[in-house]
Design a protein around this motif. Structure first.
Motif, PDB file in Angstrom:
ATOM      1  N   LEU A 136       0.913  -1.271   0.127  1.00 31.75           N
ATOM      2  CA  LEU A 136      -0.098   0.064  -0.011  1.00 31.75           C
ATOM      3  C   LEU A 136       0.889   1.191  -0.185  1.00 31.75           C
ATOM      4  O   LEU A 136       1.675   1.408   1.037  1.00 31.75           O
ATOM      5  N   LYS A 137       0.876   2.103  -0.939  1.00 32.70           N
ATOM      6  CA  LYS A 137       1.503   3.404  -1.169  1.00 32.70           C
ATOM      7  C   LYS A 137       0.889   4.444  -1.059  1.00 32.70           C
ATOM      8  O   LYS A 137      -0.263   4.560  -1.866  1.00 32.70           O
ATOM      9  N   VAL A 138       1.176   5.626  -0.256  1.00 28.93           N
ATOM     10  CA  VAL A 138       0.480   6.758  -0.327  1.00 28.93           C
ATOM     11  C   VAL A 138       1.749   7.737  -0.526  1.00 28.93           C
ATOM     12  O   VAL A 138       2.704   7.861   0.424  1.00 28.93           O
ATOM     13  N   SER A 139       1.506   8.803  -1.291  1.00 28.61           N
ATOM     14  CA  SER A 139       2.670   9.538  -1.699  1.00 28.61           C
ATOM     15  C   SER A 139       2.085  10.938  -1.155  1.00 28.61           C
ATOM     16  O   SER A 139       0.831  11.476  -1.195  1.00 28.61           O
ATOM     17  N   PHE A 140       2.936  12.012  -0.928  1.00 30.34           N
ATOM     18  CA  PHE A 140       2.537  13.503  -0.547  1.00 30.34           C
ATOM     19  C   PHE A 140       2.139  13.745  -1.832  1.00 30.34           C
ATOM     20  O   PHE A 140       2.430  13.656  -2.907  1.00 30.34           O
ATOM     21  N   PRO A 141       0.842  14.669  -1.764  1.00 31.56           N
ATOM     22  CA  PRO A 141       0.332  15.128  -3.060  1.00 31.56           C
ATOM     23  C   PRO A 141       1.315  16.267  -3.645  1.00 31.56           C
ATOM     24  O   PRO A 141       1.640  17.301  -2.927  1.00 31.56           O
ATOM     25  N   HIS A 142       1.397  15.937  -4.897  1.00 27.62           N
ATOM     26  CA  HIS A 142       2.189  16.843  -5.679  1.00 27.62           C
ATOM     27  C   HIS A 142       1.927  16.378  -7.260  1.00 27.62           C
ATOM     28  O   HIS A 142       1.861  15.475  -7.516  1.00 27.62           O
ATOM     29  N   PRO A 143       2.243  17.722  -8.156  1.00 26.25           N
ATOM     30  CA  PRO A 143       1.568  17.208  -9.552  1.00 26.25           C
ATOM     31  C   PRO A 143       2.667  16.217 -10.237  1.00 26.25           C
ATOM     32  O   PRO A 143       2.063  15.514 -10.980  1.00 26.25           O
ATOM     33  N   GLU A 144       3.732  15.960  -9.903  1.00 27.12           N
ATOM     34  CA  GLU A 144       4.626  15.024 -10.293  1.00 27.12           C
ATOM     35  C   GLU A 144       4.420  13.563 -10.060  1.00 27.12           C
ATOM     36  O   GLU A 144       4.918  12.636 -10.702  1.00 27.12           O
ATOM     37  N   ASN A 145       3.578  13.644  -9.120  1.00 31.10           N
ATOM     38  CA  ASN A 145       3.211  11.955  -8.528  1.00 31.10           C
ATOM     39  C   ASN A 145       1.967  11.748  -9.014  1.00 31.10           C
ATOM     40  O   ASN A 145       1.463  10.631  -9.189  1.00 31.10           O
ATOM     41  N   ARG A 146       0.963  12.624  -9.648  1.00 33.04           N
ATOM     42  CA  ARG A 146      -0.256  12.409 -10.178  1.00 33.04           C
ATOM     43  C   ARG A 146      -0.233  11.215 -11.233  1.00 33.04           C
ATOM     44  O   ARG A 146      -1.424  10.444 -11.461  1.00 33.04           O
ATOM     45  N   PHE A 147       0.682  11.148 -12.031  1.00 33.64           N
ATOM     46  CA  PHE A 147       0.745  10.393 -13.181  1.00 33.64           C
ATOM     47  C   PHE A 147       1.202   9.073 -13.430  1.00 33.64           C
ATOM     48  O   PHE A 147       1.358   8.112 -14.070  1.00 33.64           O
ATOM     49  N   GLU A 148       1.606   8.615 -11.947  1.00 32.19           N
ATOM     50  CA  GLU A 148       2.250   7.296 -11.754  1.00 32.19           C
ATOM     51  C   GLU A 148       1.404   6.080 -11.965  1.00 32.19           C
ATOM     52  O   GLU A 148       1.644   5.373 -12.573  1.00 32.19           O
ATOM     53  N   PRO A 149       0.110   6.146 -11.681  1.00 31.37           N
ATOM     54  CA  PRO A 149      -0.677   5.145 -11.743  1.00 31.37           C
ATOM     55  C   PRO A 149      -1.087   4.854 -13.293  1.00 31.37           C
ATOM     56  O   PRO A 149      -1.301   3.760 -13.509  1.00 31.37           O
ATOM     57  N   ASP A 150      -1.204   6.010 -14.057  1.00 32.87           N
ATOM     58  CA  ASP A 150      -1.424   5.950 -15.452  1.00 32.87           C
ATOM     59  C   ASP A 150      -0.487   5.136 -16.088  1.00 32.87           C
ATOM     60  O   ASP A 150      -0.763   4.568 -17.183  1.00 32.87           O
ATOM     61  N   ALA A 151       0.875   5.516 -15.843  1.00 34.59           N
ATOM     62  CA  ALA A 151       2.165   4.788 -16.173  1.00 34.59           C
ATOM     63  C   ALA A 151       2.145   3.507 -16.142  1.00 34.59           C
ATOM     64  O   ALA A 151       1.985   2.703 -16.830  1.00 34.59           O
ATOM     65  N   LEU A 152       1.737   3.085 -14.897  1.00 32.26           N
ATOM     66  CA  LEU A 152       1.640   1.460 -14.443  1.00 32.26           C
ATOM     67  C   LEU A 152       0.435   0.889 -14.987  1.00 32.26           C
ATOM     68  O   LEU A 152       0.668  -0.338 -15.475  1.00 32.26           O
ATOM     69  N   LEU A 153      -0.596   1.240 -15.298  1.00 34.88           N
ATOM     70  CA  LEU A 153      -1.436   0.862 -15.884  1.00 34.88           C
ATOM     71  C   LEU A 153      -1.504   0.269 -17.380  1.00 34.88           C
ATOM     72  O   LEU A 153      -1.640  -0.651 -17.938  1.00 34.88           O
ATOM     73  N   ALA A 154      -0.555   1.516 -17.839  1.00 41.11           N
ATOM     74  CA  ALA A 154      -0.329   1.398 -19.590  1.00 41.11           C
ATOM     75  C   ALA A 154       0.742   0.260 -19.558  1.00 41.11           C
ATOM     76  O   ALA A 154       0.769  -0.428 -20.670  1.00 41.11           O
ATOM     77  N   TRP A 155       1.471   0.265 -18.542  1.00 46.03           N
ATOM     78  CA  TRP A 155       2.625  -1.103 -18.805  1.00 46.03           C
ATOM     79  C   TRP A 155       1.950  -2.471 -18.458  1.00 46.03           C
ATOM     80  O   TRP A 155       2.589  -3.536 -18.965  1.00 46.03           O
ATOM     81  N   GLY A 156       0.992  -2.471 -17.733  1.00 41.93           N
ATOM     82  CA  GLY A 156       0.312  -3.626 -17.545  1.00 41.93           C
ATOM     83  C   GLY A 156       1.326  -4.773 -16.644  1.00 41.93           C
ATOM     84  O   GLY A 156       1.200  -5.711 -16.853  1.00 41.93           O
ATOM     85  N   GLY A 157       2.270  -4.329 -15.888  1.00 48.94           N
ATOM     86  CA  GLY A 157       3.137  -5.431 -15.569  1.00 48.94           C
ATOM     87  C   GLY A 157       4.326  -5.573 -16.372  1.00 48.94           C
ATOM     88  O   GLY A 157       5.334  -6.230 -16.023  1.00 48.94           O
ATOM     89  N   ARG A 158       4.424  -5.099 -17.648  1.00 49.65           N
ATOM     90  CA  ARG A 158       5.620  -5.345 -18.449  1.00 49.65           C
ATOM     91  C   ARG A 158       6.720  -4.567 -18.125  1.00 49.65           C
ATOM     92  O   ARG A 158       6.865  -3.249 -18.372  1.00 49.65           O
ATOM     93  N   GLY A 159       7.644  -5.166 -17.377  1.00 44.24           N
ATOM     94  CA  GLY A 159       8.805  -4.306 -16.809  1.00 44.24           C
ATOM     95  C   GLY A 159       8.726  -3.634 -15.540  1.00 44.24           C
ATOM     96  O   GLY A 159       9.619  -2.659 -15.169  1.00 44.24           O
ATOM     97  N   ALA A 160       7.343  -3.467 -14.937  1.00 45.06           N
ATOM     98  CA  ALA A 160       7.136  -2.596 -13.742  1.00 45.06           C
ATOM     99  C   ALA A 160       6.038  -3.313 -12.809  1.00 45.06           C
ATOM    100  O   ALA A 160       5.477  -4.539 -13.461  1.00 45.06           O
ATOM    101  N   VAL A 161       5.988  -2.737 -11.589  1.00 50.45           N
ATOM    102  CA  VAL A 161       5.088  -3.596 -10.870  1.00 50.45           C
ATOM    103  C   VAL A 161       3.836  -3.344 -11.435  1.00 50.45           C
ATOM    104  O   VAL A 161       3.345  -2.443 -12.026  1.00 50.45           O
ATOM    105  N   LEU A 162       2.901  -4.257 -10.870  1.00 50.58           N
ATOM    106  CA  LEU A 162       1.384  -4.160 -11.477  1.00 50.58           C
ATOM    107  C   LEU A 162       0.737  -3.341 -10.323  1.00 50.58           C
ATOM    108  O   LEU A 162       0.900  -3.304  -9.173  1.00 50.58           O
ATOM    109  N   LEU A 163      -0.345  -2.547 -11.006  1.00 50.40           N
ATOM    110  CA  LEU A 163      -1.319  -1.724 -10.381  1.00 50.40           C
ATOM    111  C   LEU A 163      -2.704  -2.594 -10.164  1.00 50.40           C
ATOM    112  O   LEU A 163      -3.121  -2.878 -11.026  1.00 50.40           O
ATOM    113  N   HIS A 164      -2.925  -2.673  -8.619  1.00 53.12           N
ATOM    114  CA  HIS A 164      -4.191  -3.353  -8.330  1.00 53.12           C
ATOM    115  C   HIS A 164      -5.510  -2.453  -8.125  1.00 53.12           C
ATOM    116  O   HIS A 164      -6.354  -2.762  -8.490  1.00 53.12           O
ATOM    117  N   GLU A 165      -4.805  -1.371  -7.315  1.00 44.01           N
ATOM    118  CA  GLU A 165      -6.095  -0.479  -7.090  1.00 44.01           C
ATOM    119  C   GLU A 165      -5.537   0.979  -7.031  1.00 44.01           C
ATOM    120  O   GLU A 165      -4.324   1.110  -6.766  1.00 44.01           O
TER     121      GLU A 165
END
Length: 309
Positions: A67-96
């Protein structure tokens, strides 16, 4: 009750001030709420990175996770979008994900980083190979690096005015030329954005898994700058910054199938920016005093080496 690591609290307050203190006060309740919503239970001591806390958890549907929670900052906002696009290919899977809370439930990788598991050319080659796998067509709506180009150029001019004796003019001119010639028009490619050796972990599903992406769209050679900066401190401590950086460039670009000169220019720009920003704000591992001065000196030397003859 999840206890926050004392070092994480100190670093966050030092960096963010009252806003960081307010966020930290609410963080235990946020972690409890996310764990309950996503039906998971703590499974180890919390860990932390530069801007976020990571709690190992168990969930029946997905098995071991974090479970990861980050300090709110514009540069953190798109992390889940990138992980979703990769779908586990070379990166950790996004579950929620909960974007309002900057919270995610992620596949659990091992805690060993590439920086700990591999050295020298091997580490650079692994990072380069992974960067190639992560370079995929970008989903719509992600921030584009080319939109930052005008700001980069203006900042370089301001930095040169504010710190006239920091770097040789030819070094600054080379960085400015890179912005003008390479940064204003970039491919529609999803890149990691912060691919240093600490953001690559050993995994079970795959040997190496990227974490903490920025989710930017642009030239994949940009990530070479992050890797060379992260390697420069180790190489300087070993007394071989010049030769080590050249070998790092060779290994990274060969594995990533990138033009070496093209990647060198991006890395040189990144080093110049680091030399100036370090003077203004310090570094994550040294914001004040002698340690900041040491890291500024390394960034200066890195910029000089990457500028070339």
């Amino acid at each position: 009750m999840i206890a926050l690591p004392e070092a994480f609290v100190r670093v966050t307050v030092d960096r963010e001030g009252p806003a960081g203190l307010a966020w930290l006060s609410a963080l235990p309740a946020t972690l409890r709420e996310m764990a309950e919503r996503w039906e998971c239970t703590p499974d180890g001591e919390p860990m932390y990175g530069g801007v976020g806390i990571v709690v190992p958890v168990l969930r029946e549907r997905t098995g071991p996770a974090v479970l990861k929670v980050s300090f709110p900052h514009p540069e953190n906002r798109f992390e889940p979008d990138a992980l979703l696009a990769w779908g586990g290919r070379g990166a950790v899977l996004l579950h929620e994900r909960d974007d309002d809370r900057f919270a995610m439930l992620l596949e659990r990788a091992h805690s060993t980083t590439l920086a700990q598991a591999a050295q020298g050319d091997e580490a650079a080659a692994i990072a380069g190979s992974l960067s190639s796998r992560l370079a995929v067509p970008a989903p719509a709506g992600l921030p584009r690096l080319q939109d930052r180009a005008a700001g980069w150029e203006e900042q370089l001019r301001q930095d040169a005015r504010d710190f006239p004796d920091a770097l040789p003019s030819r070094t600054v001119q080379a960085a400015t030329a890179t912005v003008r010639e390479l940064a204003h028009h970039q491919p529609d490619t999803l890149i990691h954005g912060d691919l240093n050796a600490r953001n690559i972990l050993t995994g079970t599903r795959e040997p190496w898994l990227a974490v903490d992406p920025k989710g930017w769209v642009g030239d994949r050679a940009y990530d070479c700058g992050t890797l060379t900066k992260s390697r420069s401190v180790v190489l300087a401590e070993q007394g071989d910054l010049s030769g080590g950086i050249r070998r790092t460039l060779d290994a990274y670009t060969s594995a990533a199938e990138l033009d070496r000169e093209h990647a060198r220019r991006w890395a040189q720009l990144s080093a110049v920016q680091a030399a100036y920003s370090g003077r203004r704000r310090g570094f994550r591992r040294g914001r004040h005093g002698a340690e900041r001065d040491r890291l500024v000196a390394i960034a200066d030397e890195l910029a000089h080496i990457l500028t070339g003859p």
